[in-house]
Design a protein around this motif. Structure first.
Motif, PDB file in Angstrom:
ATOM      1  N   MET A  99       8.529   4.309   5.225  1.00  0.00           N
ATOM      2  CA  MET A  99       9.741   4.564   6.348  1.00  0.00           C
ATOM      3  C   MET A  99       8.777   4.312   7.652  1.00  0.00           C
ATOM      4  O   MET A  99       7.840   4.880   7.713  1.00  0.00           O
ATOM      5  CB  MET A  99      10.465   5.787   6.181  1.00  0.00           C
ATOM      6  N   LEU A 100       9.717   3.682   8.504  1.00  0.00           N
ATOM      7  CA  LEU A 100       8.940   3.471   9.741  1.00  0.00           C
ATOM      8  C   LEU A 100       9.499   4.661  10.626  1.00  0.00           C
ATOM      9  O   LEU A 100      10.423   4.975  10.926  1.00  0.00           O
ATOM     10  CB  LEU A 100       9.453   2.237  10.527  1.00  0.00           C
ATOM     11  N   TYR A 101       8.292   5.001  11.444  1.00  0.00           N
ATOM     12  CA  TYR A 101       8.441   6.224  12.632  1.00  0.00           C
ATOM     13  C   TYR A 101       7.657   5.527  13.749  1.00  0.00           C
ATOM     14  O   TYR A 101       6.513   5.007  13.600  1.00  0.00           O
ATOM     15  CB  TYR A 101       7.730   7.535  12.116  1.00  0.00           C
ATOM     16  N   THR A 102       8.469   5.973  14.924  1.00  0.00           N
ATOM     17  CA  THR A 102       7.722   5.592  16.158  1.00  0.00           C
ATOM     18  C   THR A 102       7.280   6.855  16.818  1.00  0.00           C
ATOM     19  O   THR A 102       7.920   7.935  17.016  1.00  0.00           O
ATOM     20  CB  THR A 102       8.684   4.844  16.968  1.00  0.00           C
ATOM     21  N   ALA A 140      -8.112   4.308  12.243  1.00  0.00           N
ATOM     22  CA  ALA A 140      -8.006   5.244  10.902  1.00  0.00           C
ATOM     23  C   ALA A 140      -6.581   4.872  10.513  1.00  0.00           C
ATOM     24  O   ALA A 140      -6.333   4.877   9.258  1.00  0.00           O
ATOM     25  CB  ALA A 140      -8.054   6.535  11.647  1.00  0.00           C
ATOM     26  N   LEU A 141      -5.488   4.554  11.212  1.00  0.00           N
ATOM     27  CA  LEU A 141      -4.129   4.316  10.893  1.00  0.00           C
ATOM     28  C   LEU A 141      -4.137   3.047   9.919  1.00  0.00           C
ATOM     29  O   LEU A 141      -3.608   2.921   8.902  1.00  0.00           O
ATOM     30  CB  LEU A 141      -3.324   4.037  12.004  1.00  0.00           C
ATOM     31  N   ASP A 142      -4.986   2.041  10.588  1.00  0.00           N
ATOM     32  CA  ASP A 142      -4.937   0.721   9.789  1.00  0.00           C
ATOM     33  C   ASP A 142      -5.855   1.046   8.413  1.00  0.00           C
ATOM     34  O   ASP A 142      -5.389   0.361   7.332  1.00  0.00           O
ATOM     35  CB  ASP A 142      -5.751  -0.182  10.663  1.00  0.00           C
ATOM     36  N   ASP A 143      -6.889   1.680   8.551  1.00  0.00           N
ATOM     37  CA  ASP A 143      -7.603   1.743   7.204  1.00  0.00           C
ATOM     38  C   ASP A 143      -6.869   2.615   6.222  1.00  0.00           C
ATOM     39  O   ASP A 143      -6.774   2.413   5.009  1.00  0.00           O
ATOM     40  CB  ASP A 143      -8.888   2.622   7.628  1.00  0.00           C
ATOM     41  N   ALA A 144      -5.901   3.538   6.656  1.00  0.00           N
ATOM     42  CA  ALA A 144      -4.960   4.192   5.713  1.00  0.00           C
ATOM     43  C   ALA A 144      -3.747   3.111   5.233  1.00  0.00           C
ATOM     44  O   ALA A 144      -2.802   3.675   4.505  1.00  0.00           O
ATOM     45  CB  ALA A 144      -4.449   5.422   6.336  1.00  0.00           C
ATOM     46  N   GLY A 145      -3.805   2.068   5.890  1.00  0.00           N
ATOM     47  CA  GLY A 145      -2.554   1.260   5.627  1.00  0.00           C
ATOM     48  C   GLY A 145      -1.289   1.409   6.049  1.00  0.00           C
ATOM     49  O   GLY A 145      -0.200   1.109   5.518  1.00  0.00           O
ATOM     50  N   VAL A 146      -1.127   2.330   7.220  1.00  0.00           N
ATOM     51  CA  VAL A 146       0.130   2.779   7.642  1.00  0.00           C
ATOM     52  C   VAL A 146       0.576   2.140   9.024  1.00  0.00           C
ATOM     53  O   VAL A 146       1.605   2.285   9.821  1.00  0.00           O
ATOM     54  CB  VAL A 146       0.347   4.338   7.689  1.00  0.00           C
ATOM     55  N   ILE A 177       4.328   3.559  12.981  1.00  0.00           N
ATOM     56  CA  ILE A 177       3.767   3.529  11.517  1.00  0.00           C
ATOM     57  C   ILE A 177       4.710   3.366  10.401  1.00  0.00           C
ATOM     58  O   ILE A 177       5.754   3.809  10.453  1.00  0.00           O
ATOM     59  CB  ILE A 177       2.862   4.898  11.540  1.00  0.00           C
ATOM     60  N   ASP A 178       4.145   3.141   9.108  1.00  0.00           N
ATOM     61  CA  ASP A 178       4.921   3.204   8.041  1.00  0.00           C
ATOM     62  C   ASP A 178       4.593   4.214   6.875  1.00  0.00           C
ATOM     63  O   ASP A 178       3.439   3.838   6.354  1.00  0.00           O
ATOM     64  CB  ASP A 178       4.815   1.708   7.622  1.00  0.00           C
ATOM     65  N   VAL A 179       5.042   5.287   6.859  1.00  0.00           N
ATOM     66  CA  VAL A 179       4.818   6.159   6.026  1.00  0.00           C
ATOM     67  C   VAL A 179       5.859   6.561   5.158  1.00  0.00           C
ATOM     68  O   VAL A 179       6.964   6.301   5.371  1.00  0.00           O
ATOM     69  CB  VAL A 179       4.138   7.569   6.779  1.00  0.00           C
ATOM     70  N   PRO A 180       5.554   7.285   4.172  1.00  0.00           N
ATOM     71  CA  PRO A 180       6.567   7.785   3.061  1.00  0.00           C
ATOM     72  C   PRO A 180       7.645   8.788   3.690  1.00  0.00           C
ATOM     73  O   PRO A 180       8.883   8.604   3.362  1.00  0.00           O
ATOM     74  CB  PRO A 180       6.075   8.544   1.964  1.00  0.00           C
ATOM     75  N   ASP A 181       7.274   9.661   4.607  1.00  0.00           N
ATOM     76  CA  ASP A 181       8.478  10.642   4.808  1.00  0.00           C
ATOM     77  C   ASP A 181       7.861  11.258   6.311  1.00  0.00           C
ATOM     78  O   ASP A 181       6.843  11.057   6.992  1.00  0.00           O
ATOM     79  CB  ASP A 181       8.318  11.826   3.860  1.00  0.00           C
ATOM     80  N   LEU A 182       8.699  12.246   6.825  1.00  0.00           N
ATOM     81  CA  LEU A 182       8.609  12.853   7.993  1.00  0.00           C
ATOM     82  C   LEU A 182       7.284  13.505   8.182  1.00  0.00           C
ATOM     83  O   LEU A 182       6.547  13.576   8.953  1.00  0.00           O
ATOM     84  CB  LEU A 182       9.515  13.767   8.434  1.00  0.00           C
TER      85      LEU A 182
END
Length: 125
Positions: free
Chosen positions: A1-4, A35-41, A84-89
């Motif tokens: 899910m995308l979050y801003t 760090a965000l990029d390395d985590a793939g988000v 970011i694109d992460v699974p949840d809140l």
């Protein structure tokens, strides 16, 4: 899910902060983005210009109206965004807590409910 993540901060110029003073802040944001990029988000980030460089366009009553400078008279403004694109809140909040912006302002976390692309038109991410 995308979050801003909306990074709210006060105008550093009012505190007498110059470009040299900003070097550690820029380095911290670079580390955060990596760090965000390395985590793939990581999706994107934008550091915005100061509010006095903004132009606001409205069409109240159908008449276009253009206003130079900041529309809202506030001490804090949106200085940048990170998507970011992460699974949840919970995951989004965990990344927001690591954002350097929390050290001198606040980070608002908001989910994307609709997005548009040429290929898919409107869709829920």
């Amino acid at each position: 899910m995308l979050y801003t993540l909306f990074i709210h901060n006060a105008d550093p110029r009012e505190a007498g902060i110059n470009e040299d003073d900003m070097a550690p802040v820029k380095a911290a944001f670079e580390s955060y983005a990596k760090a965000l990029d390395d985590a793939g988000v990581f999706v994107t980030t934008q550091i915005l210009g100061f509010p006095d460089a903004a132009t606001t366009v409205t069409a109240v009553d159908g008449e276009p109206k253009i206003q130079d400078g900041p529309f809202a008279d506030t001490k804090e403004y949106v200085g940048g965004v990170v998507v970011i694109d992460v699974p949840d809140l919970d995951a989004a909040l965990a990344w927001a807590q690591k954002c350097p912006g929390v050290m001198y302002g606040s980070v608002e976390v908001r989910p994307t409910v609709l997005t548009w692309s040429r290929e898919r038109q409107w869709y829920q991410p």
